[in-house]
Design a protein around this motif. Structure first.
Motif, short mmCIF file in Angstrom:
data_model
loop_
_atom_site.label_atom_id
_atom_site.label_comp_id
_atom_site.label_asym_id
_atom_site.label_seq_id
_atom_site.Cartn_x
_atom_site.Cartn_y
_atom_site.Cartn_z
N LYS A 1 0.83 -1.20 0.00
CA LYS A 1 0.00 0.00 0.00
C LYS A 1 0.87 1.26 0.00
CE LYS A 1 -3.96 -0.07 2.08
NZ LYS A 1 -5.06 -0.05 3.08
N VAL A 2 1.96 1.22 0.74
CA VAL A 2 2.90 2.35 0.73
C VAL A 2 3.45 2.55 -0.68
CG1 VAL A 2 5.13 3.21 1.56
CG2 VAL A 2 3.52 2.17 3.17
N LEU A 3 3.79 1.43 -1.35
CA LEU A 3 4.32 1.51 -2.71
C LEU A 3 3.29 2.12 -3.65
CD1 LEU A 3 6.58 0.88 -4.73
CD2 LEU A 3 5.54 -1.39 -5.02
N LYS A 4 2.04 1.74 -3.51
CA LYS A 4 0.99 2.27 -4.38
C LYS A 4 0.84 3.78 -4.19
CE LYS A 4 -2.66 -0.21 -5.07
NZ LYS A 4 -3.97 -0.92 -4.94
N ILE A 5 0.88 4.24 -2.95
CA ILE A 5 0.79 5.67 -2.67
C ILE A 5 2.01 6.40 -3.22
CG2 ILE A 5 0.78 7.41 -0.82
CD1 ILE A 5 -0.82 5.32 0.86
N TYR A 6 3.18 5.82 -2.99
CA TYR A 6 4.42 6.43 -3.48
C TYR A 6 4.38 6.59 -5.00
CZ TYR A 6 9.26 6.70 -5.03
OH TYR A 6 10.42 7.06 -5.68
N GLU A 7 3.99 5.54 -5.70
CA GLU A 7 3.94 5.60 -7.16
C GLU A 7 2.93 6.63 -7.64
OE1 GLU A 7 3.13 1.52 -8.10
OE2 GLU A 7 5.25 1.00 -8.31
N ALA A 8 1.83 6.79 -6.91
CA ALA A 8 0.83 7.79 -7.29
C ALA A 8 1.38 9.20 -7.11
CB ALA A 8 -0.43 7.59 -6.45
N LEU A 9 2.13 9.44 -6.04
CA LEU A 9 2.73 10.76 -5.81
C LEU A 9 3.76 11.09 -6.89
CD1 LEU A 9 3.25 10.49 -1.94
CD2 LEU A 9 1.65 12.03 -3.09
N VAL A 10 4.58 10.10 -7.24
CA VAL A 10 5.60 10.30 -8.28
C VAL A 10 4.93 10.57 -9.63
CG1 VAL A 10 7.44 9.21 -9.61
CG2 VAL A 10 7.38 8.97 -7.11
N GLU A 11 3.88 9.83 -9.93
CA GLU A 11 3.17 10.02 -11.20
C GLU A 11 2.55 11.41 -11.28
OE1 GLU A 11 1.61 9.44 -14.96
OE2 GLU A 11 3.17 8.34 -13.88
N SER A 12 1.98 11.88 -10.18
CA SER A 12 1.40 13.22 -10.16
C SER A 12 2.48 14.28 -10.39
CB SER A 12 0.69 13.48 -8.83
OG SER A 12 0.12 14.77 -8.80
N LYS A 13 3.62 14.08 -9.75
CA LYS A 13 4.75 15.00 -9.96
C LYS A 13 5.15 15.05 -11.42
CE LYS A 13 9.09 13.83 -9.50
NZ LYS A 13 10.48 13.52 -9.02
N LYS A 14 5.29 13.88 -12.03
CA LYS A 14 5.74 13.81 -13.42
C LYS A 14 4.74 14.46 -14.36
CE LYS A 14 8.63 9.65 -13.02
NZ LYS A 14 8.76 8.23 -13.42
N ARG A 15 3.44 14.22 -14.13
CA ARG A 15 2.42 14.83 -14.98
C ARG A 15 2.39 16.34 -14.81
NH1 ARG A 15 -3.30 11.91 -14.63
NH2 ARG A 15 -3.70 13.49 -16.25
N SER A 16 2.58 16.81 -13.58
CA SER A 16 2.62 18.25 -13.34
C SER A 16 3.76 18.89 -14.12
CB SER A 16 2.79 18.53 -11.84
OG SER A 16 1.68 18.05 -11.10
N GLU A 17 4.92 18.26 -14.07
CA GLU A 17 6.10 18.78 -14.77
C GLU A 17 5.91 18.69 -16.29
OE1 GLU A 17 9.41 17.64 -11.34
OE2 GLU A 17 9.14 16.35 -13.09
N LEU A 18 5.34 17.59 -16.74
CA LEU A 18 5.13 17.39 -18.18
C LEU A 18 4.25 18.49 -18.77
CD1 LEU A 18 5.47 15.56 -20.71
CD2 LEU A 18 3.40 14.35 -19.96
N HIS A 19 3.22 18.88 -18.03
CA HIS A 19 2.29 19.92 -18.49
C HIS A 19 2.70 21.32 -18.04
CE1 HIS A 19 -0.43 16.90 -20.03
NE2 HIS A 19 -0.51 16.31 -18.84
N HIS A 20 3.94 21.43 -17.51
CA HIS A 20 4.47 22.72 -17.06
C HIS A 20 3.51 23.42 -16.08
CE1 HIS A 20 7.85 22.46 -19.83
NE2 HIS A 20 6.99 22.07 -20.75
N TYR A 21 2.80 22.61 -15.30
CA TYR A 21 1.95 23.08 -14.21
C TYR A 21 0.74 23.90 -14.69
CZ TYR A 21 6.42 22.02 -12.00
OH TYR A 21 7.58 21.42 -11.61
N GLN A 22 0.46 23.92 -15.98
CA GLN A 22 -0.55 24.83 -16.51
C GLN A 22 -1.97 24.58 -15.98
OE1 GLN A 22 0.02 27.69 -18.25
NE2 GLN A 22 2.15 27.18 -17.78
#
Length: 282
Positions: free
Chosen positions: A196-217
């Motif tokens: 469960k910790v791994l699932k949460i961690y992966e979700a946080l990392v994915e959100s970070k990557k998507r935020s950066e990919l879209h330049h936070y727009q």
């Protein structure tokens, strides 16, 4: 068994949470608790929150109980644009002056103490108060504000005040990044619920990557509606933040801890960071 995620109630933490599938996580018995850093630090220490973005200083006080999540932090290599000391005097004229410290922070409070006492070698008196810009400067010679309080105060500040960005001073003096917040998990959660910790961690990392990919727009569009300001500021703000937590960010954090121990603000040296290796769990 449920897990509680502590969510800092400041915009600088948003990239890690903006794209989370909260509904799915809630189905997995994960709940979210929004708090300012000082509240979240206390909740983590008491075991009321299992995973969260906490003040770096809070980790130092509880490093025996927490493990840090890799690749996630609120770090700057220079200006942070949301952690300011507002002063009626130049920083080199603060000897004998009174400084109000926001009750919302621990890392920034101690960073300011390093700056004043170690870098500038000035003797001042501090008092922790509720973050209210006008009242702070009515009663004190200088004040420290962080997060959205600092952003708004800097936007509305009166002429004649000296404004110091703590991230900029730290980088100028050390050449190292400054990590203001880290993501930590209580050790027993990793032992009891690693998947469960791994699932949460992966979700946080994915959100970070998507935020950066879209330049936070998309996120900035929402922030403009809730916090105001101008688009150019928020674009500059998020682009200069570092969301990673690799070797260089860890080196800067360890030096911060080293100076705090030297000044007597930590009761023991922190010469090693406990960073989780998800691969090693399986």
């Amino acid at each position: 068994m449920s897990l509680t995620i502590g969510e800092i109630s400041y915009t600088n933490i948003l990239p890690f949470f903006y794209y989370l599938n909260r509904d799915q996580l809630k189905k997995d018995d994960v709940r979210f608790v929004p708090q300012v850093p000082s509240q979240l630090n206390q909740a983590m220490a008491k075991g009321l929150v299992d995973i969260g973005g906490i003040s770096s200083f809070a980790y130092a006080k509880n490093d025996h109980a927490f493990t840090l999540l890799p690749n996630l932090s609120v770090t700057t290599y220079g200006k942070v644009q949301s952690i300011f000391m507002f002063s009626k005097y130049r920083i080199d004229q603060l000897d004998g002056k009174r400084v109000a410290l926001t009750s919302s922070s621990e890392t920034s409070i101690h960073l300011l103490k390093i700056i004043i006492e170690y870098f500038y070698q000035k003797d001042v008196s501090y008092e922790i108060v509720e973050p209210h810009f006008e009242r702070m400067l009515n009663e004190f010679d200088a004040c420290l504000l962080i997060g959205d309080d600092a952003i708004i105060a800097n936007r509305q500040k009166q002429n004649g005040l000296y404004v110091y960005d703590l991230g900029e001073i730290w980088y100028k003096e050390t050449g190292l990044p400054m990590t203001f917040a880290v993501f930590a998990v209580r050790n027993e959660c990793i032992k009891q619920q690693p998947s469960k910790v791994l699932k949460i961690y992966e979700a946080l990392v994915e959100s970070k990557k998507r935020s950066e990919l879209h330049h936070y727009q998309p996120m900035i569009k929402d922030i403009l509606l809730t916090h105001g300001g101008i688009k150019d500021f928020w674009e500059s703000y998020f682009e200069q933040l570092c969301n990673d937590f690799g070797k260089q960010e860890q080196k800067g954090l360890l030096y911060y801890f080293e100076l705090l121990f030297k000044l007597g603000y930590l009761h023991k040296p922190i010469d090693h960071l406990h960073v989780w290796n998800p691969v090693m769990q399986y």
